[in-house]
Motif scaffolding. Structure first.
Motif, short mmCIF file in Angstrom:
data_model
loop_
_atom_site.label_atom_id
_atom_site.label_comp_id
_atom_site.label_asym_id
_atom_site.label_seq_id
_atom_site.Cartn_x
_atom_site.Cartn_y
_atom_site.Cartn_z
N ASP A 3 5.00 -1.19 -8.20
CA ASP A 3 3.71 -0.89 -8.81
C ASP A 3 2.86 0.02 -7.92
O ASP A 3 2.26 0.99 -8.39
N ALA A 4 2.81 -0.31 -6.63
CA ALA A 4 1.99 0.50 -5.72
C ALA A 4 2.49 1.94 -5.67
O ALA A 4 1.71 2.90 -5.74
N ALA A 5 3.80 2.11 -5.56
CA ALA A 5 4.36 3.45 -5.44
C ALA A 5 4.14 4.27 -6.69
O ALA A 5 3.71 5.43 -6.63
N LEU A 6 4.43 3.69 -7.85
CA LEU A 6 4.29 4.45 -9.09
C LEU A 6 2.82 4.72 -9.42
O LEU A 6 2.48 5.78 -9.98
N SER A 47 4.69 7.15 1.52
CA SER A 47 4.95 5.90 2.24
C SER A 47 4.68 4.71 1.34
O SER A 47 3.92 4.79 0.37
N VAL A 48 5.33 3.60 1.69
CA VAL A 48 5.03 2.30 1.10
C VAL A 48 5.07 1.31 2.26
O VAL A 48 6.05 1.25 3.00
N ARG A 49 4.00 0.54 2.40
CA ARG A 49 3.95 -0.40 3.51
C ARG A 49 3.51 -1.77 3.04
O ARG A 49 2.76 -1.91 2.07
N GLY A 50 3.99 -2.80 3.72
CA GLY A 50 3.60 -4.17 3.45
C GLY A 50 3.06 -4.82 4.71
O GLY A 50 2.78 -4.15 5.71
N VAL A 90 0.86 -1.19 0.00
CA VAL A 90 0.00 0.00 0.00
C VAL A 90 0.89 1.23 0.00
O VAL A 90 1.75 1.38 0.88
N ALA A 91 0.69 2.09 -0.97
CA ALA A 91 1.49 3.31 -1.08
C ALA A 91 0.58 4.53 -0.99
O ALA A 91 -0.57 4.50 -1.45
N GLU A 92 1.10 5.60 -0.41
CA GLU A 92 0.39 6.88 -0.38
C GLU A 92 1.28 7.93 -1.02
O GLU A 92 2.50 7.95 -0.80
N ALA A 93 0.68 8.81 -1.80
CA ALA A 93 1.42 9.89 -2.44
C ALA A 93 0.62 11.18 -2.41
O ALA A 93 -0.62 11.17 -2.38
N GLY A 112 14.92 8.20 1.18
CA GLY A 112 14.68 7.27 2.26
C GLY A 112 13.68 6.18 1.93
O GLY A 112 13.56 5.20 2.68
N LEU A 113 12.94 6.33 0.82
CA LEU A 113 11.95 5.32 0.43
C LEU A 113 12.39 4.50 -0.78
O LEU A 113 11.70 3.55 -1.15
N ARG A 114 13.51 4.84 -1.38
CA ARG A 114 13.88 4.18 -2.63
C ARG A 114 14.07 2.69 -2.46
O ARG A 114 13.60 1.90 -3.29
N ASP A 115 14.75 2.27 -1.41
CA ASP A 115 14.98 0.84 -1.22
C ASP A 115 13.66 0.09 -1.06
O ASP A 115 13.50 -1.02 -1.58
N ASP A 116 12.71 0.68 -0.35
CA ASP A 116 11.41 0.03 -0.17
C ASP A 116 10.67 -0.10 -1.49
O ASP A 116 10.00 -1.11 -1.74
N VAL A 117 10.75 0.92 -2.32
CA VAL A 117 10.05 0.89 -3.61
C VAL A 117 10.68 -0.13 -4.55
O VAL A 117 9.99 -0.85 -5.27
N VAL A 118 11.99 -0.22 -4.54
CA VAL A 118 12.71 -1.11 -5.45
C VAL A 118 12.62 -2.57 -5.00
O VAL A 118 12.76 -3.49 -5.81
N ALA A 119 12.35 -2.80 -3.72
CA ALA A 119 12.48 -4.13 -3.13
C ALA A 119 11.70 -5.20 -3.88
O ALA A 119 12.19 -6.32 -4.06
N THR A 120 10.47 -4.91 -4.31
CA THR A 120 9.66 -5.90 -5.00
C THR A 120 8.88 -5.24 -6.13
O THR A 120 8.67 -4.02 -6.13
N GLU A 121 8.44 -6.05 -7.08
CA GLU A 121 7.58 -5.53 -8.14
C GLU A 121 6.30 -4.95 -7.55
O GLU A 121 5.75 -3.95 -8.07
#
Length: 263
Positions: free
Chosen positions: A225-228, A31-34, A21-24, A212-221
């Motif tokens: 997808d959620a972030a973008l 944020s990006v959360r799992g 789940v991402a918020e923008a 600070g969020l790049r690693d979380d966004v890159v971590a999984t497809e």
């Protein structure tokens, strides 16, 4: 307006490992959360109802099925399609009766103009150069059917609890939650999402993603997808805030994707 995107999962036992789940806000990922399963996503949506500003949430599963299939099974409205999914969806996924396919021993049905495998909104997306797959495909590479069937089975309960679902409901007023069906590929661009290196290059070049969020966004497809998708939606908050109820019969039976305008 707050803007969220949910990268959904139809996994029977481990959806919490995939869902993100991402918020923008416009121009910035917040944020990006799992760690959420499907029930937890529902709890999140219900919690957002009581905020002090409107919320639009993009969900990346199909909100409906091809109209001919719906009417063949006695459904003439989108909520009735959700009721079918709640009642029969697990049997569809288990037995994979035609026109469903993707389980071992099943085959994709032959093309039939009278029984199309795509909804009208999916065909329109293809006419724009996008490649949404059929909701009837429940297994195999890129299959979206399992997640969609299990998502549709929940939509009726969420709506009954006060969460709006487009195109049946308009954008919320000063507060409230509206769900829209999204296609993340329309907002990620042509990146090879299966490549962590390609995801990293895309994210590093995107000033909307804080360091600070790049690693979380890159971590999984799923996180990517959620972030973008959340960022893409946040670029069009004015359009999302003005979404009307649709009145055409096809949208009211099959559902409709929200897509950003073509570049």
């Amino acid at each position: 307006m707050r803007t969220f995107a949910v990268d959904w999962s139809g996994d029977a036992r481990s959806a919490h490992r995939r869902i993100r789940v991402a918020e923008a806000r416009p121009g910035r990922l917040r944020s990006v959360r799992g760690g959420l399963d499907r029930d937890s996503v529902g709890e999140l949506l219900l919690g957002l109802r009581d905020g002090d500003e409107p919320v639009v949430v993009g969900m990346d599963f199909s909100f409906g099925l091809a109209g001919w299939f719906a009417t063949t099974h006695g459904a003439t409205t989108l909520p009735q399609v959700w009721g079918l999914a709640a009642r029969d969806g697990e049997r569809w996924l288990r037995e994979c009766p035609p026109p469903f396919w993707g389980r071992p021993g099943t085959r994709k049905p032959a093309e039939d103009p009278a029984r199309p495998l795509l909804r009208r909104t999916e065909q329109e997306a293809r006419d724009r150069g996008l490649r949404p797959l059929s909701t009837f495909q429940v297994g195999g590479a890129g299959a979206v059917g399992t997640g969609s069937v299990r998502g549709m089975a929940l939509l009726g309960g969420w709506r009954a609890a006060g969460v709006g679902v487009w195109p049946l409901d308009a954008a919320p007023g000063p507060a409230g939650v509206l769900l829209v069906e999204v296609y993340p590929r329309a907002m990620t661009g042509p990146v090879v999402k299966s490549s962590a290196a390609a995801r990293a290059v895309t994210v590093a070049a995107d000033p909307r993603v804080p360091a600070g969020l790049r690693d979380d966004v890159v971590a999984t497809e799923d996180a990517f997808d959620a972030a973008l998708a959340a960022l893409g939606m946040a670029e069009h908050t004015a359009a999302l805030a003005a979404l009307p109820v649709l009145s055409d019969p096809t949208s009211l039976l099959e559902g409709r994707m929200w897509l950003p305008p073509p570049p």
